[in-house]
Design a protein around this motif. Structure first.
Motif, PDB file in Angstrom:
ATOM      1  N   ARG B 348       0.869  -1.180   0.000  1.00 30.62           N
ATOM      2  CA  ARG B 348       0.000   0.000   0.000  1.00 30.62           C
ATOM      3  C   ARG B 348       0.903   1.227   0.000  1.00 30.62           C
ATOM      4  NH1 ARG B 348      -4.769  -2.078   0.979  1.00 30.62           N
ATOM      5  NH2 ARG B 348      -4.750  -4.167   1.865  1.00 30.62           N
ATOM      6  N   VAL B 349       1.157   1.687  -1.214  1.00 29.53           N
ATOM      7  CA  VAL B 349       2.145   2.744  -1.409  1.00 29.53           C
ATOM      8  C   VAL B 349       1.452   4.063  -1.750  1.00 29.53           C
ATOM      9  CG1 VAL B 349       4.229   3.366  -2.669  1.00 29.53           C
ATOM     10  CG2 VAL B 349       3.677   0.975  -2.318  1.00 29.53           C
ATOM     11  N   MET B 350       1.889   5.142  -1.105  1.00 32.66           N
ATOM     12  CA  MET B 350       1.390   6.498  -1.392  1.00 32.66           C
ATOM     13  C   MET B 350      -0.131   6.603  -1.249  1.00 32.66           C
ATOM     14  SD  MET B 350       4.403   7.822  -2.482  1.00 32.66           S
ATOM     15  CE  MET B 350       3.837   9.427  -2.822  1.00 32.66           C
ATOM     16  N   LEU B 351      -0.699   5.777  -0.397  1.00 31.30           N
ATOM     17  CA  LEU B 351      -2.151   5.687  -0.370  1.00 31.30           C
ATOM     18  C   LEU B 351      -2.827   6.649   0.573  1.00 31.30           C
ATOM     19  CD1 LEU B 351      -3.167   1.973  -0.549  1.00 31.30           C
ATOM     20  CD2 LEU B 351      -3.678   3.810  -2.129  1.00 31.30           C
ATOM     21  N   MET B 352      -2.123   7.079   1.595  1.00 28.89           N
ATOM     22  CA  MET B 352      -2.830   7.945   2.534  1.00 28.89           C
ATOM     23  C   MET B 352      -1.895   8.950   3.171  1.00 28.89           C
ATOM     24  SD  MET B 352      -3.519   5.472   5.735  1.00 28.89           S
ATOM     25  CE  MET B 352      -2.206   4.753   6.694  1.00 28.89           C
TER      26      MET B 352
END
Lengths: 360, 466
Positions: B348-352
């Motif tokens: 979960r990359v750059m997601l939040m």
């Protein structure tokens, strides 16, 4: 090949949907005025940062000439003038200290000007020995405006200044050290100003990130050091009057008020002199469609400042007579931290991380 | 019976079919060089000191809390080992030992403190783990120069397939993770992040435009989901690789993601054809003047160390773990981004964009008095920022604080307090993807009473949108 075509279709549909979604959304929006971080930075530096640094430098010069006048004619009246210019410098410092990055950070000015509580034993020892180096780390709590608070306001201050030449010399050395620092910062800001105005990126090393981080840190410091610690918030509710800022003059609450007003001016982009309104963090929030947050922050500033103004005693007296008032003040300060540090910072997309980051 | 048998033979054929070893050799050199660059960069940035020497406390991983830092400057040792072993990987000297050393020292460092967790570090750990088992030194290496009999022209298909699989896992899970409301409908956090770049010359106004955030979000999602398929097909490969380069360079320009873009740009070369890699290898050999003896008899691969069945089993296990670990979040109730249960190790990359403010309180049970904690006394800035939004770290920090005060006598003014088994409370507010901050942890919980384990944490305030 089948997969390829279906994927192409998916891509096309997705782009189409994206555009469609946007065009729908766009229509609902009000046309907004263009906002630019560079313009905001230029306003900050030209109308708040540089003027406050210049003013601080003037205050210190005034302080120095008042000391000369006092030396020439030692009197209660001249001591009062000396005290007044000291107080004025301390008030101006509440604005300057927000900008603890660039030139101010480079020379460690924040620590040199206003570390408290001071160590009166160190000061006494320095004075009686008559030989000292004020720039050592060990003397950080024996210099700056807090040291003058002690030397100018302690019991029998006039007497010591009159009869002990070492004492006046010490005051003079402390003032001169501050003057040379403010001179350095003043001249360095004249070249740093353009860097500050341009360095508005999001990386942790951009001037804008430093500025936002220091703005938050300065507020937190006001909350913790000016109120929390003396109130006993970090000492199992046991008040610690020895941690009150400017305890001898008793102007701690005035300094807190000045600090909050300074932070509000920076937030609103109001000029240091208070005469003009410019582009500030508030405009940035409004531009980002976060006007509710802007209103919250603005009214929270108002609440805190009027709360401070309700006290008609010194902080130390309030510890005895109005501890509930101080607790209420502290609560206001605490909720404000969340607004600026969490909500405002995340809206600005400023990265506080100093390492690589893949956003998780 | 026959069906399973034929499936078995299909799998076996797919895994053990002999293919050119060239892609593996090229991969060894490129990836080794990236590891070297990453390690040198890490040291030269001064991060060894700021991340692994300066802090007083480290957030270990559940089950790995026994992994501790080395005293003082000894912390440079694993990094020196990484630099040396990555060099050895590039040159293919003592390859297996080098790969193992790299994997061990890198993973050791990663296990020390989860405040430094990055997906791409996890990726490097996995890849260097895989490298240990791959015959990536069986050509164009110092090992071959020293012992020509180990040279191989071919390798079992799985040795290259597993690398492709790992890359596919990274991309596809990253793509799947992007299929969510915030990413696709609100274009967050990209909208916030891109907008902050509005002062960039030339592109500033484009980046500030909302449409750009949507285009980036949607393109990023589609890219992640499908890029591997396009890379695998010969016809689309060149175009797909161009997309890889553009995509990762864009992210490199906009976000502080370090070496990750380069790792992906170079690693995805593995999808190129055997011929492509053979050509590069041929040129490299020519450049270094290594003489390829015509008709040099390459020894048929000798007796395998492990029987095929066992190998198949091990490969399948690895594949299953890689597929299941990112899915484990399904086992938890509540909002994934809010609770972060099953969040790490899932690409979960750059997601939040999460921002939090945490105030901790130490409560003396005897007097009922509380003290506010100054987090800066115990944590670095990064640690504090990471901790404030991640429940498992909040618990770890609370138990560390309790330890710090337990048995201490505190003197304040004239008063003395002997603290025993203090309670630790926290009031934490968190803002997720630009939403107004909300209460994350309520002050009513004594965090020392909460167990640190993999069960759902019900002391996190429920997530309500709006």
């Amino acid at each position: 090949m089948k997969l390829y075509t279906s994927v192409s279709y998916t891509v096309l549909i997705a782009i189409f949907l994206g555009i469609l979604f946007n065009s729908c959304k766009k229509e609902e929006e009000e046309p907004q005025e263009e906002f630019d971080k560079n313009t905001m930075a230029a306003n900050m530096s030209a109308n708040i940062i540089v003027p406050s640094i210049n003013e601080f430098d003037n205050n210190l010069s005034q302080l120095e000439s008042n000391l000369m006048a006092f030396k020439a004619d030692v009197s209660q009246q001249n001591l009062d003038l000396l005290r007044n210019s000291w107080k004025q410098a301390y008030i101006t410092w509440q604005t300057v200290k927000i900008f603890d990055f660039g030139p101010i950070r480079n020379i460690g000015m924040k620590g040199a000007i206003a570390t408290y509580p001071i160590d009166t034993t160190d000061i006494q020892n320095n004075i009686s020995s008559g030989s000292y180096s004020l720039s050592t780390a060990a003397n950080l709590d024996a210099i700056g405006l807090p040291a003058l608070d002690y030397l100018l306001y302690r019991k029998g201050a006039l007497d010591s200044l009159q009869n002990n030449p070492n004492c006046v010399n010490y005051v003079e050395d402390v003032i001169n050290k501050m003057l040379s620092e403010s001179n350095t910062v003043k001249s360095e800001w004249s070249s740093y100003q353009s860097t500050f105005n341009e360095s508005t990126g999001t990386s942790s090393t951009s001037a804008f990130s430093y500025f936002i981080n220091e703005f938050n840190r300065d507020f937190e410091l006001a909350k913790t050091a000016k109120v929390g610690i003396p109130l006993g918030k970090q000492s199992l509710d046991v008040p610690l009057p020895e941690y009150i800022e400017a305890r001898y003059s008793g102007i701690s609450l005035e300094l807190l008020e000045a600090s909050l007003i300074a932070l509000r001016k920076v937030y609103n982009g109001d000029s240091f002199s208070g005469s003009t309104v410019g582009i500030g963090l508030d405009d940035y929030l409004v531009h980002l469609e976060r006007s509710t947050l802007d209103n919250t922050i603005d009214s929270s500033f108002g609440e805190m400042i009027s709360k401070v103004q309700t006290f008609n005693t010194t902080f130390e007296e309030a510890l005895d007579t109005n501890i509930s008032g101080l607790n209420e003040l502290y609560l206001l300060l605490q909720s404000h931290v969340v607004y600026i540090k969490t909500d405002m910072t995340s809206a600005f997309g400023v990265l506080i991380t100093y390492q690589d980051n893949d956003g998780d | 019976m026959t069906a399973t048998k034929s499936l078995k033979s299909i799998i076996s054929r797919a895994l053990f079919k002999r293919v050119s070893i060239a892609p593996l050799i090229i991969f060894r050199i490129i990836f080794g060089a990236l590891l070297l660059y990453g390690s040198v960069r890490f040291v030269s940035k001064g991060w060894v000191k700021s991340l692994y020497i300066d802090p007083e406390f480290y957030f270990g991983y559940l089950g790995f809390e026994w992994v501790h830092t080395l005293p003082g400057n000894w912390m440079y040792l694993p990094f020196i080992l990484m630099i040396i072993s990555s060099l050895l990987i590039v040159f293919g000297l003592g390859y297996r030992v080098a790969a193992f050393t790299f994997f061990l020292s890198f993973t050791y460092v990663e296990l020390l403190d989860k405040s430094n967790y990055l997906n791409h570090y996890y990726f490097v750990s996995l890849m260097s783990f895989l490298l240990i088992f791959l015959p990536a030194n069986r050509d164009f290496s110092l090992d071959v120069l020293l012992k020509p009999s180990i040279k191989q022209k071919t390798t079992a298909a799985w040795t290259i397939g597993i690398l492709k699989f790992q890359l596919a896992v990274v991309y596809i899970f990253a793509g799947l993770a992007k299929i969510n409301y915030d990413w696709l409908v609100r274009a967050e956090p990209l909208k916030t992040w891109l907008h902050a770049h509005h002062t960039r010359p030339l592109v500033g106004d484009i980046l500030r435009n909302e449409v750009t955030a949507y285009v980036f979000s949607w393109f990023g999602c589609i890219y992640d989901l499908f890029i591997v398929f396009f890379l695998m097909m010969r016809k689309t490969r060149m175009l797909a690789y161009l997309a890889v380069i553009i995509f990762h360079i864009t992210t490199w320009l906009l976000f502080p993601i370090g070496v990750f873009p380069w790792v992906m740009i170079f690693s995805t070369l593995i999808f190129f054809s055997e011929g492509f890699h053979q050509k590069i290898l041929f040129r490299l050999k020519k450049m270094f003047g290594s003489k390829e003896k015509k008709n040099s008899r390459v020894i048929k691969h000798k007796k395998q160390l492990l029987p095929k069945g066992l190998k198949t089993g091990l490969i399948t296990t690895y594949v299953l773990i890689q597929l299941l670990v990112p899915m484990r979040y399904i086992l938890y109730p509540g909002h994934l981004y809010w609770n972060e249960e099953g969040f790490r190790f899932s690409w979960r990359v750059m997601l939040m964009h999460k921002e939090g403010h945490a105030v901790f309180y130490m409560k003396d049970r005897k007097t009922g008095r509380t003290s506010e904690i100054n987090n800066a006394n115990y944590l670095t800035r990064t640690q504090e920022d990471q901790m404030a939004t991640q429940p498992d770290m909040i618990l770890q920090y609370a138990s560390y604080l309790a330890e710090q005060f337990d048995g201490k006598t505190l003197h304040y003014g004239e008063q003395k307090f002997k603290i025993e088994n203090p309670a630790i409370h926290a009031e934490i507010y968190v803002s997720l993807n630009g939403r107004p901050s909300k209460l994350f942890v309520d002050k009513r919980h004594d965090l020392t009473q909460k167990k640190y384990n993999l069960y759902h944490r019900n002391w996190i305030e429920p997530y309500h949108d709006k």
